[in-house]
Motif scaffolding. Structure first.
Motif, short mmCIF file in Angstrom:
data_model
loop_
_atom_site.label_atom_id
_atom_site.label_comp_id
_atom_site.label_asym_id
_atom_site.label_seq_id
_atom_site.Cartn_x
_atom_site.Cartn_y
_atom_site.Cartn_z
N ASN A 121 0.82 -1.21 0.00
CA ASN A 121 0.00 0.00 0.00
C ASN A 121 0.85 1.26 0.00
O ASN A 121 0.49 2.26 -0.61
CB ASN A 121 -0.94 0.01 1.20
CG ASN A 121 -2.11 -0.91 1.01
OD1 ASN A 121 -2.46 -1.26 -0.12
ND2 ASN A 121 -2.72 -1.34 2.10
N SER A 122 1.98 1.23 0.70
CA SER A 122 2.78 2.45 0.83
C SER A 122 4.10 2.41 0.06
O SER A 122 4.65 3.46 -0.25
CB SER A 122 3.08 2.70 2.30
OG SER A 122 3.70 1.58 2.87
N ASP A 123 4.63 1.23 -0.25
CA ASP A 123 5.96 1.14 -0.86
C ASP A 123 5.95 0.23 -2.09
O ASP A 123 4.99 -0.48 -2.34
CB ASP A 123 6.96 0.59 0.15
CG ASP A 123 7.16 1.53 1.32
OD1 ASP A 123 7.52 2.70 1.08
OD2 ASP A 123 6.93 1.11 2.47
N ILE A 124 7.08 0.29 -2.83
CA ILE A 124 7.27 -0.60 -3.98
C ILE A 124 8.68 -1.16 -3.91
O ILE A 124 9.61 -0.48 -3.51
CB ILE A 124 7.01 0.14 -5.32
CG1 ILE A 124 6.97 -0.84 -6.48
CG2 ILE A 124 8.01 1.25 -5.56
CD1 ILE A 124 6.29 -0.31 -7.72
N TYR A 125 8.81 -2.44 -4.27
CA TYR A 125 10.08 -3.14 -4.23
C TYR A 125 10.31 -3.79 -5.58
O TYR A 125 9.41 -4.44 -6.11
CB TYR A 125 10.05 -4.24 -3.16
CG TYR A 125 9.64 -3.77 -1.78
CD1 TYR A 125 10.60 -3.43 -0.83
CD2 TYR A 125 8.30 -3.66 -1.42
CE1 TYR A 125 10.23 -2.99 0.43
CE2 TYR A 125 7.92 -3.22 -0.17
CZ TYR A 125 8.89 -2.90 0.76
OH TYR A 125 8.52 -2.46 2.01
N VAL A 126 11.52 -3.64 -6.13
CA VAL A 126 11.86 -4.29 -7.39
C VAL A 126 13.18 -5.06 -7.22
O VAL A 126 14.06 -4.62 -6.48
CB VAL A 126 11.97 -3.29 -8.57
CG1 VAL A 126 10.62 -2.74 -8.95
CG2 VAL A 126 12.92 -2.17 -8.27
N GLN A 127 13.26 -6.21 -7.88
CA GLN A 127 14.45 -7.06 -7.79
C GLN A 127 14.80 -7.62 -9.16
O GLN A 127 13.92 -7.85 -9.98
CB GLN A 127 14.19 -8.27 -6.89
CG GLN A 127 13.83 -8.00 -5.49
CD GLN A 127 13.56 -9.30 -4.72
OE1 GLN A 127 13.80 -10.39 -5.24
NE2 GLN A 127 13.08 -9.18 -3.51
N ALA B 130 16.05 -2.83 -5.27
CA ALA B 130 15.84 -1.42 -4.88
C ALA B 130 14.42 -1.30 -4.38
O ALA B 130 13.53 -2.07 -4.78
CB ALA B 130 16.08 -0.50 -6.07
N SER B 131 14.20 -0.36 -3.50
CA SER B 131 12.84 -0.14 -3.00
C SER B 131 12.65 1.33 -2.63
O SER B 131 13.62 2.08 -2.53
CB SER B 131 12.56 -1.02 -1.78
OG SER B 131 13.18 -0.50 -0.64
N SER B 132 11.40 1.69 -2.41
CA SER B 132 11.09 3.06 -2.01
C SER B 132 11.46 3.30 -0.55
O SER B 132 11.34 4.41 -0.06
CB SER B 132 9.61 3.36 -2.25
OG SER B 132 8.81 2.42 -1.55
N ARG B 133 11.94 2.26 0.14
CA ARG B 133 12.38 2.41 1.53
C ARG B 133 13.88 2.67 1.63
O ARG B 133 14.40 2.86 2.73
CB ARG B 133 11.99 1.18 2.34
CG ARG B 133 10.46 1.02 2.39
CD ARG B 133 10.00 -0.03 3.32
NE ARG B 133 10.49 0.12 4.68
CZ ARG B 133 9.90 0.86 5.63
NH1 ARG B 133 8.81 1.53 5.35
NH2 ARG B 133 10.41 0.91 6.84
N VAL C 256 3.90 7.42 -7.16
CA VAL C 256 4.21 7.14 -8.56
C VAL C 256 5.58 7.72 -8.92
O VAL C 256 6.39 7.07 -9.58
CB VAL C 256 3.11 7.71 -9.50
CG1 VAL C 256 3.49 7.55 -10.96
CG2 VAL C 256 1.79 7.02 -9.23
N GLU C 257 5.86 8.94 -8.44
CA GLU C 257 7.15 9.57 -8.72
C GLU C 257 8.29 8.80 -8.04
O GLU C 257 9.36 8.61 -8.62
CB GLU C 257 7.15 11.03 -8.25
CG GLU C 257 6.24 11.92 -9.08
CD GLU C 257 5.93 13.25 -8.41
OE1 GLU C 257 6.28 13.45 -7.23
OE2 GLU C 257 5.31 14.10 -9.08
N LYS C 258 8.04 8.33 -6.83
CA LYS C 258 9.06 7.55 -6.12
C LYS C 258 9.30 6.21 -6.79
O LYS C 258 10.41 5.70 -6.81
CB LYS C 258 8.67 7.36 -4.65
CG LYS C 258 8.83 8.62 -3.83
CD LYS C 258 8.63 8.35 -2.37
CE LYS C 258 8.86 9.63 -1.57
NZ LYS C 258 8.85 9.38 -0.13
N SER C 259 8.24 5.63 -7.38
CA SER C 259 8.37 4.37 -8.09
C SER C 259 9.32 4.50 -9.27
O SER C 259 10.12 3.60 -9.56
CB SER C 259 7.01 3.88 -8.59
OG SER C 259 6.18 3.59 -7.51
N SER D 264 5.31 2.99 -13.76
CA SER D 264 6.30 4.02 -13.45
C SER D 264 7.66 3.40 -13.12
O SER D 264 8.70 3.90 -13.56
CB SER D 264 5.79 4.87 -12.28
OG SER D 264 6.70 5.88 -11.99
N ALA D 265 7.66 2.32 -12.35
CA ALA D 265 8.91 1.63 -12.02
C ALA D 265 9.55 1.06 -13.28
O ALA D 265 10.78 1.13 -13.46
CB ALA D 265 8.65 0.53 -11.00
#
Length: 117
Positions: free
Chosen positions: A34-40, A53-56, A68-71, A105-106
């Protein structure tokens, strides 16, 4: 359990039947909470994560902007890590999510950073 979650899992399994990553062309996997996105970047033959990488991450967390911008920043960060490892191409795994909003976006950020898929 939540039917929405079960529906996404079924879609995810269907995608994973077709999409697999190797060391030369890893799988770019997306997970969206809901709050973050994670990519591997994942090498499925060895079962290892090559880059993530992640938004954290501290540098992205410090940025102002919408999810969306953070993604997009997460995608660019992953592409930079991939470039250091000498990875230029990957396959995209949307993880059962619609290719829209934060997931798109990511992916766009990763393309801007130099990954091809």
């Amino acid at each position: 359990m939540n039917t929405k979650v079960i529906k996404r899992q079924k879609i995810r399994y269907r995608i994973r039947k077709k999409v697999a990553g190797t060391a030369q062309k890893p799988r770019l996997s997306v997970f969206r909470s809901n709050s973050d996105i994670y990519v591997q970047l994942i090498d499925d033959t060895n079962g290892t994560t090559l880059a993530a990488a992640s938004s954290r991450d501290k540098d992205i967390l410090a940025q102002k902007g919408t999810k969306v911008e953070k993604s997009k920043l997460v995608g660019v960060a992953l592409a930079a890590k991939a470039k250091e490892l000498g990875i230029t191409a990957c396959t995209f795994d949307r993880g059962g999510y619609l290719y829209h909003g934060r997931v798109k976006s990511a992916a766009d950020g990763a393309r801007e950073g130099g990954l091809q898929f």
